[in-house]
Design a protein around this motif. Structure first.
Motif, PDB file in Angstrom:
ATOM      1  N   ALA A  57      -6.534  40.691  24.828  1.00 12.14           N
ATOM      2  CA  ALA A  57      -5.982  41.693  25.738  1.00 12.14           C
ATOM      3  C   ALA A  57      -7.076  42.259  26.625  1.00 12.14           C
ATOM      4  O   ALA A  57      -8.197  42.508  26.162  1.00 12.14           O
ATOM      5  N   PRO A  58      -6.818  42.462  27.915  1.00  8.79           N
ATOM      6  CA  PRO A  58      -7.811  43.081  28.793  1.00  8.79           C
ATOM      7  C   PRO A  58      -8.213  44.463  28.278  1.00  8.79           C
ATOM      8  O   PRO A  58      -7.423  45.174  27.652  1.00  8.79           O
ATOM      9  N   VAL A  59      -9.468  44.829  28.544  1.00  7.10           N
ATOM     10  CA  VAL A  59     -10.029  46.086  28.057  1.00  7.10           C
ATOM     11  C   VAL A  59      -9.793  47.188  29.085  1.00  7.10           C
ATOM     12  O   VAL A  59     -10.015  47.000  30.277  1.00  7.10           O
ATOM     13  N   SER A  60      -9.371  48.355  28.610  1.00 10.25           N
ATOM     14  CA  SER A  60      -9.212  49.517  29.477  1.00 10.25           C
ATOM     15  C   SER A  60     -10.550  50.194  29.719  1.00 10.25           C
ATOM     16  O   SER A  60     -11.365  50.354  28.798  1.00 10.25           O
ATOM     17  N   VAL A  95     -14.863  57.456  39.224  1.00  8.33           N
ATOM     18  CA  VAL A  95     -14.409  56.079  39.047  1.00  8.33           C
ATOM     19  C   VAL A  95     -12.887  56.030  39.125  1.00  8.33           C
ATOM     20  O   VAL A  95     -12.199  56.779  38.429  1.00  8.33           O
ATOM     21  N   ALA A  96     -12.378  55.145  39.974  1.00 10.02           N
ATOM     22  CA  ALA A  96     -10.940  54.883  40.064  1.00 10.02           C
ATOM     23  C   ALA A  96     -10.710  53.447  39.599  1.00 10.02           C
ATOM     24  O   ALA A  96     -10.962  52.490  40.344  1.00 10.02           O
ATOM     25  N   SER A  97     -10.271  53.291  38.359  1.00 10.64           N
ATOM     26  CA  SER A  97     -10.074  51.968  37.765  1.00 10.64           C
ATOM     27  C   SER A  97      -8.617  51.547  37.919  1.00 10.64           C
ATOM     28  O   SER A  97      -7.706  52.199  37.392  1.00 10.64           O
ATOM     29  N   ASP A  98      -8.392  50.459  38.621  1.00 10.14           N
ATOM     30  CA  ASP A  98      -7.052  49.913  38.833  1.00 10.14           C
ATOM     31  C   ASP A  98      -6.771  48.905  37.718  1.00 10.14           C
ATOM     32  O   ASP A  98      -7.364  47.826  37.676  1.00 10.14           O
ATOM     33  N   PHE A  99      -5.848  49.273  36.811  1.00 11.80           N
ATOM     34  CA  PHE A  99      -5.545  48.468  35.622  1.00 11.80           C
ATOM     35  C   PHE A  99      -4.120  47.916  35.706  1.00 11.80           C
ATOM     36  O   PHE A  99      -3.424  47.790  34.703  1.00 11.80           O
ATOM     37  N   ALA A 100      -3.705  47.562  36.931  1.00  7.09           N
ATOM     38  CA  ALA A 100      -2.316  47.158  37.164  1.00  7.09           C
ATOM     39  C   ALA A 100      -1.908  45.929  36.363  1.00  7.09           C
ATOM     40  O   ALA A 100      -0.731  45.750  36.046  1.00  7.09           O
ATOM     41  N   TYR A 101      -2.871  45.048  36.038  1.00  7.66           N
ATOM     42  CA  TYR A 101      -2.564  43.807  35.331  1.00  7.66           C
ATOM     43  C   TYR A 101      -3.019  43.857  33.876  1.00  7.66           C
ATOM     44  O   TYR A 101      -3.110  42.824  33.213  1.00  7.66           O
ATOM     45  N   GLY A 102      -3.292  45.059  33.378  1.00 12.11           N
ATOM     46  CA  GLY A 102      -3.898  45.207  32.060  1.00 12.11           C
ATOM     47  C   GLY A 102      -2.994  44.879  30.892  1.00 12.11           C
ATOM     48  O   GLY A 102      -3.484  44.690  29.777  1.00 12.11           O
ATOM     49  N   ALA A 103      -1.690  44.797  31.103  1.00 13.64           N
ATOM     50  CA  ALA A 103      -0.775  44.520  29.983  1.00 13.64           C
ATOM     51  C   ALA A 103      -0.552  43.034  29.760  1.00 13.64           C
ATOM     52  O   ALA A 103       0.066  42.648  28.765  1.00 13.64           O
ATOM     53  N   GLU A 117     -14.619  61.660  31.376  1.00 12.39           N
ATOM     54  CA  GLU A 117     -15.464  62.654  32.049  1.00 12.39           C
ATOM     55  C   GLU A 117     -15.802  62.223  33.476  1.00 12.39           C
ATOM     56  O   GLU A 117     -16.150  63.059  34.314  1.00 12.39           O
ATOM     57  N   VAL A 118     -15.730  60.925  33.757  1.00 13.95           N
ATOM     58  CA  VAL A 118     -16.170  60.443  35.072  1.00 13.95           C
ATOM     59  C   VAL A 118     -15.063  59.804  35.902  1.00 13.95           C
ATOM     60  O   VAL A 118     -15.290  59.502  37.074  1.00 13.95           O
ATOM     61  N   GLY A 119     -13.866  59.597  35.336  1.00 13.19           N
ATOM     62  CA  GLY A 119     -12.884  58.912  36.162  1.00 13.19           C
ATOM     63  C   GLY A 119     -11.495  58.828  35.579  1.00 13.19           C
ATOM     64  O   GLY A 119     -11.162  59.478  34.575  1.00 13.19           O
ATOM     65  N   VAL A 120     -10.687  58.007  36.232  1.00  7.32           N
ATOM     66  CA  VAL A 120      -9.279  57.833  35.888  1.00  7.32           C
ATOM     67  C   VAL A 120      -8.926  56.356  35.956  1.00  7.32           C
ATOM     68  O   VAL A 120      -9.675  55.535  36.489  1.00  7.32           O
ATOM     69  N   GLU A 121      -7.736  56.052  35.422  1.00  4.37           N
ATOM     70  CA  GLU A 121      -7.247  54.679  35.461  1.00  4.37           C
ATOM     71  C   GLU A 121      -5.801  54.671  35.941  1.00  4.37           C
ATOM     72  O   GLU A 121      -4.994  55.531  35.562  1.00  4.37           O
ATOM     73  N   PHE A 122      -5.481  53.688  36.769  1.00  4.69           N
ATOM     74  CA  PHE A 122      -4.143  53.526  37.332  1.00  4.69           C
ATOM     75  C   PHE A 122      -3.419  52.386  36.607  1.00  4.69           C
ATOM     76  O   PHE A 122      -4.004  51.315  36.399  1.00  4.69           O
ATOM     77  N   ILE A 123      -2.158  52.625  36.250  1.00  3.54           N
ATOM     78  CA  ILE A 123      -1.342  51.563  35.668  1.00  3.54           C
ATOM     79  C   ILE A 123      -0.030  51.473  36.440  1.00  3.54           C
ATOM     80  O   ILE A 123       0.342  52.385  37.173  1.00  3.54           O
ATOM     81  N   SER A 124       0.646  50.361  36.247  1.00  3.71           N
ATOM     82  CA  SER A 124       1.907  50.114  36.945  1.00  3.71           C
ATOM     83  C   SER A 124       2.861  49.397  36.022  1.00  3.71           C
ATOM     84  O   SER A 124       2.441  48.555  35.211  1.00  3.71           O
ATOM     85  N   LEU A 125       4.138  49.720  36.119  1.00  2.00           N
ATOM     86  CA  LEU A 125       5.152  48.990  35.366  1.00  2.00           C
ATOM     87  C   LEU A 125       5.655  47.773  36.136  1.00  2.00           C
ATOM     88  O   LEU A 125       6.471  47.001  35.633  1.00  2.00           O
TER      89      LEU A 125
END
Length: 389
Positions: free
Chosen positions: A218-221, A203-211, A230-238
């Motif tokens: 607040a949006p859930v990670s 799983v590649a979760s794009d959480f660019a707007y999570g803040a 165990e199954v994936g990663v999450e991407f964040i951006s400043l």
């Protein structure tokens, strides 16, 4: 001399956003008053305390040297601290955090790291178009995960063909979503972890707007779900969090094996961000977060102005949970034709839903990254030209 590009480059999608940006520039140069609601480029400046941190760091000669190949541990620790404080997710800074030259780079790299020719990537439809590039470069195939209004713009895993699942290796998700602007509930991520574990899909979760909360919860990670690492990663951006789009600071966190692979490919592509930018990013993440809350409030007011204006004019649209509005095309026509006509008749620029995939047809994406008076102007032009759709 022959300069024919390699086949992998010939398959890369061309950016419709770049083409439209050129058209807008021509109109502005000709003296037209264009309300540009097409792109997601923040219009407000980076907070002063972050700019000052950068200025101070640039004055330190130590920041003029090459940084560590995989990024500064200080920044990785700041990212881990941000996740712990805001999402109650614990991360090992050394093994579960990778610094990115912008989140977009990592979203392309992950496909090159884990997809072989013939593999399948499960791709949300509609989706941020840049996800597609990495899949093309890897020689893999995309299979759509339709995001339909009747399903809350969430994918239906039960609708997938078993033959597709046997070939699937990677899956992209993006909530708060670009372009539909919906958020995902915790139970969806719990189901996602089960699905990914059952079918051996990363799983590649794009959480660019999570803040950005925009006045609501607040949006859930994705990483809050049990077993997510165990199954994936999450991407964040400043970029959106601190209005640092031009600074190109991103990160990916989660599964250790995925982080290791991305660090390896980045050693050959980018090495790392300049040290002074990394240190300034630390100041952003560990300093006062009032600027993030204030930005969320600004976007919430902009959203409310836009939604209320169109609803008063008789339009029907959902309340966005992010910096984009997902607006149905009047009369259910084609999104590209409508966006072209809108720009031609009213000088309001929006992004056709078809640019984001087949299931984006029938909508246009409207960016809220413009001052309230410009959003009111856009509403006035829309309602004057089309009236009640």
């Amino acid at each position: 001399m022959r300069t024919e590009p390699a086949h992998r480059l010939l398959g890369l999608p061309r950016s419709s956003f770049a083409t439209t940006a050129g058209r807008i520039a021509e109109l502005v140069e000709a003296g037209e008053d264009v309300v540009n609601l097409c792109q997601g480029n923040p219009d407000l400046p980076t907070p002063p305390h972050i700019v000052e941190a950068l200025r101070q760091e640039v004055l330190d000669p130590a920041t003029h040297r090459y940084p560590a190949f995989s990024g500064m541990l200080e920044l990785k620790a700041a990212i881990a601290g941000w996740y712990a404080a805001h999402h109650q997710v614990q991360l090992d800074p050394e093994a579960e955090v990778a610094i990115l030259f912008g989140a977009k780079a990592g979203l392309v790299e992950i496909s090159q790291c884990f997809l072989n020719p013939g593999d399948v990537c499960l791709m949300p439809d509609p989706a941020f178009p840049d996800y597609w590039a990495g899949v093309v470069l890897a020689g893999a195939r995309m299979h759509p995960l339709p995001l339909l209004r009747e399903n809350g713009f969430l994918p239906d895993y039960d609708a997938l063909d078993p033959a597709v699942l046997r070939a699937a290796r990677l899956m992209f998700l993006n909530y708060p979503n670009n372009p539909t602007s919906v958020t995902a509930p915790p139970e969806f991520y719990e189901r996602t972890v089960e699905f990914a574990a059952e079918h051996d899909v990363i799983v590649a979760s794009d959480f660019a707007y999570g803040a950005l909360a925009l006045g609501g919860p607040a949006p859930v990670s994705f990483l809050r779900a049990a077993g997510a690492k165990e199954v994936g990663v999450e991407f964040i951006s400043l970029s959106k969090m601190f209005n640092m789009a031009g600074w190109r600071v991103g990160a990916v966190v989660g599964n250790r094996d995925v982080i290791s692979a991305i660090n390896l490919i980045q050693e050959h592509y980018y090495v790392s961000l300049p040290p002074f930018i990394q240190r300034a990013a630390v100041a952003a993440l560990t300093g006062p977060q009032t600027c993030v809350h204030e930005l969320s409030e600004i976007y919430a007011r902009r959203r409310d102005v836009f939604v209320a204006g169109l609803r008063d004019a008789g339009w029907h649209l959902d309340v966005p949970r992010s910096i984009f509005a997902w607006l149905p095309v009047p009369g259910g026509g084609g999104s590209v034709a409508f966006a072209d006509e809108l720009l031609r008749k009213t000088n309001v620029a929006v992004a056709p839903g078809r640019w984001f995939g087949e299931h984006g047809e029938g909508y246009v994406r409207v960016s809220l990254l413009a001052p309230e008076d410009r959003l009111r102007e856009a509403v006035d032009r829309l309602s004057t030209t089309w009236g009640k759709p």
